[in-house]
Design an enzyme around this catalytic site. Structure first.
Site, PDB file in Angstrom:
ATOM      1  N   ILE A  23       0.830  -1.199   0.000  1.00  0.00           N
ATOM      2  CA  ILE A  23       0.000   0.000   0.000  1.00  0.00           C
ATOM      3  C   ILE A  23       0.864   1.249   0.000  1.00  0.00           C
ATOM      4  CG2 ILE A  23      -1.696   1.346   1.285  1.00  0.00           C
ATOM      5  CD1 ILE A  23      -2.823  -1.237   2.378  1.00  0.00           C
ATOM      6  N   LYS A  73       1.212  -2.819   8.958  1.00  0.00           N
ATOM      7  CA  LYS A  73       2.362  -1.913   8.976  1.00  0.00           C
ATOM      8  C   LYS A  73       3.548  -2.630   9.611  1.00  0.00           C
ATOM      9  CE  LYS A  73       2.400   1.883  11.588  1.00  0.00           C
ATOM     10  NZ  LYS A  73       2.211   3.307  11.987  1.00  0.00           N
ATOM     11  N   THR A 124       6.704   0.041   6.237  1.00  0.00           N
ATOM     12  CA  THR A 124       6.053  -0.343   4.991  1.00  0.00           C
ATOM     13  C   THR A 124       4.678  -0.901   5.339  1.00  0.00           C
ATOM     14  OG1 THR A 124       8.151  -0.887   3.923  1.00  0.00           O
ATOM     15  CG2 THR A 124       6.164  -1.845   2.964  1.00  0.00           C
ATOM     16  N   VAL A 125       3.665  -0.547   4.544  1.00  0.00           N
ATOM     17  CA  VAL A 125       2.306  -0.999   4.811  1.00  0.00           C
ATOM     18  C   VAL A 125       1.851  -1.898   3.667  1.00  0.00           C
ATOM     19  CG1 VAL A 125      -0.065  -0.312   5.298  1.00  0.00           C
ATOM     20  CG2 VAL A 125       1.827   1.128   6.070  1.00  0.00           C
ATOM     21  N   SER A 182       4.963   3.087   1.573  1.00  0.00           N
ATOM     22  CA  SER A 182       6.256   2.902   2.217  1.00  0.00           C
ATOM     23  C   SER A 182       6.816   4.263   2.588  1.00  0.00           C
ATOM     24  CB  SER A 182       7.219   2.174   1.270  1.00  0.00           C
ATOM     25  OG  SER A 182       8.476   1.997   1.870  1.00  0.00           O
ATOM     26  N   GLY A 183       7.384   4.367   3.761  1.00  0.00           N
ATOM     27  CA  GLY A 183       7.995   5.608   4.220  1.00  0.00           C
ATOM     28  C   GLY A 183       9.309   5.332   4.909  1.00  0.00           C
ATOM     29  N   GLY A 184       9.816   6.346   5.610  1.00  0.00           N
ATOM     30  CA  GLY A 184      11.113   6.197   6.248  1.00  0.00           C
ATOM     31  C   GLY A 184      11.117   5.226   7.405  1.00  0.00           C
ATOM     32  N   ASP A 231      -0.341  15.803  13.476  1.00  0.00           N
ATOM     33  CA  ASP A 231      -0.101  15.910  12.029  1.00  0.00           C
ATOM     34  C   ASP A 231      -1.403  15.693  11.265  1.00  0.00           C
ATOM     35  OD1 ASP A 231       1.380  16.407   9.768  1.00  0.00           O
ATOM     36  OD2 ASP A 231       2.190  14.384   9.601  1.00  0.00           O
TER      37      ASP A 231
END
Length: 490
Positions: free
Chosen positions: A16, A39, A23-24, A18-20, A133
């Site tokens: 779905i 996640k 990953t999802v 991905s970030g720092g 956020d």
């Protein structure tokens, strides 16, 4: 991380986002016959006990929150390499950012989304948790089947990043938040209470009602001392002075002048909108978007890697490059005229990185050297999503070489200095602006020969998107830059 066949008892379908920090994955709970989002902590944080602890604490906090408007954590576990994962509700209708790239929301729909997100934030605050956020990318939608009025789309507070959950004193973050939505006291690094989330919700309300952001801050320092917001009313939408007053109070720079809590702000806004904000059910619910990612059929057997779906990840959320950048690339030196007919005069090919996060379209003549397996950013020893396409293996070092590099890197601020290109006879000045509230920095160099564009976007609190384009002419560079897509980032 390559796509696994299974995560615990869950059959994995596709990535779905991905970030720092994580990953999802979209997966299927075969026991409960339901799609879920999983996640997984990123490999580069495996050995960091502090990050691991906060990752698990996020799951524990969310598990305790009883609200249909907060992403639910159903389960937790660990991979063979001991990395933790969280199993959460799957937002099959994407994010508010997705919706705003289309036709936007009606006033009743905007009012309903604000009300539901307000309920989610209140539930978090009741548990002593600040979101910190709130922005369109962190408002998620999923379909549910109520007892009456048919299927509806429900809004939930969510976040695919970990940065907001870390203390300000942590070495991983400085001051978290998205500049255009962050409260002034948060941008100043002060102690926070629930009124910081109220400010962000008011900024979101301004955007949804008026169709434009209250602020377009490029930095957190600008957010620390914001001017009064512009009038809420536009030529297309007119609001009463009472509605304008409510939103302005929610956006007060001094938190003592805001409403005592999120519930009070939402109640005042709903009352001020009156009949304009009510509508009738299900008219004020968002319509179901059939083009958004669906979970697919229930797996009947345990899938092998060869049997897993080969379809790509969710529909991309194309980032619109800011006008200042486009002016630099398209209009200077007569580039606009060349750009108009560029796609008609060139055959092109589209490439996606191995993670399914990045996509770019380039002239077919460039597609001689392709790398889709990511990159290791300077100063790091961990692989990140990256994609490189060029007309030769040494396109970045060869005079006249043409190509593009697109990559993610875990950083919480824009770089102070941009790469130097000694081969260029004229190096442009850095241009700072924003893309949908995300800070950007761009430098255009010419006479290289040709043109080199360096473009960096702060796509989330802890992730940068870096794009470098080298082309013989500005129109080609502009077309390639405009084609860059990101999926599930920011």
């Amino acid at each position: 991380m390559p796509m696994p066949a299974r995560l615990g008892r869950y059959a994995v379908r596709r990535r779905i986002g991905s970030g720092g920090f994580a990953t999802v994955w979209l997966a299927y709970d075969e026991q409960l016959d339901s799609p879920v989002a999983i996640k997984v902590l990123a490999e580069n944080w495996t050995e960091d006990s502090h990050v691991r602890q906060r990752f698990l604490e996020e799951g524990r906090f969310l598990r305790k929150v009883e609200s249909p408007h907060v992403v639910t954590v159903y389960d937790a576990g660990s991979l063979d390499d001991d990395r933790p994962y969280l199993v959460m509700s799957y937002a099959d209708q994407g994010t508010l950012a997705d919706r705003l790239e289309g036709e936007g929301l009606t006033v009743p729909q905007a009012c309903e989304v604000i009300r539901q997100i307000g309920e989610g934030l209140h539930a978090l605050h009741q548990r002593g948790v600040l979101h910190r956020d709130v922005k369109p990318a962190n408002v998620l939608f999923r379909t549910v089947d109520p007892e009456h009025d048919g299927t509806m789309v429900r809004a939930m507070v969510g976040d695919l990043g970990l940065g907001k959950a870390l203390d300000v004193s942590s070495r991983l973050t400085m001051i978290a938040g998205t500049p255009s939505y962050v409260a002034p006291e948060q941008a100043q690094g002060e102690h926070l209470d629930a009124r910081a989330d109220q400010f962000s919700l008011a900024a979101l309300a301004f955007l949804l009602l008026s169709g434009r952001p209250a602020y377009a801050h490029g930095t957190l320092s600008a957010a620390a001392d914001p001017p009064p917001p512009p009038p809420l009313s536009t030529d297309d939408r007119r609001f009463s002075a009472r509605v304008d007053t409510v939103v302005r109070r929610g956006l007060a720079a001094d938190r003592e002048q805001r409403y005592p809590d999120v519930q009070a702000f939402v109640a005042a806004l709903v009352a001020a909108l009156g009949d304009d904000g009510m509508g009738t059910l299900p008219a004020r619910w968002l319509p179901i978007d059939p083009e958004l990612t669906q979970p697919g059929n229930r797996p009947s057997l345990v899938p092998t890697p060869d049997e897993l779906p080969v379809a790509g990840p969710p529909r991309s959320r194309r980032r619109r490059w800011p006008a200042a950048v486009l002016a630099l690339v398209l209009l200077a030196a007569g580039g606009a005229a060349g750009f108009v007919g560029w796609r008609h005069a060139h055959q092109s090919e589209t490439f996606t990185d191995a993670d399914g996060v990045l996509k770019v379209t380039v002239p077919q003549s460039w597609a001689h050297s392709v790398s889709e397996n990511g990159w290791v950013p300077p100063g790091s020893s961990f692989n990140q999503s990256g994609l490189s396409v060029g007309d030769a293996a040494d396109w970045r070092d060869s005079p006249g070489g043409q190509g593009v590099f697109v990559g993610l890197m875990a950083e919480d601020t824009l770089p102070k200095t941009m790469p130097q290109h000694p081969s260029c006879t004229e190096r442009g000045r850095p241009e700072d602006t924003t893309t949908h509230g995300d800070p950007t920095r761009t430098v255009v160099s010419t006479g290289c020969p040709g043109v080199i564009v360096e473009h960096v976007v702060q796509v989330s609190a802890d992730t940068l998107l870096w794009v470098q384009v080298r082309a013989h002419d500005r129109s080609t560079a502009a077309s390639v830059l405009l084609s860059v897509h990101t999926r599930g980032v920011g």
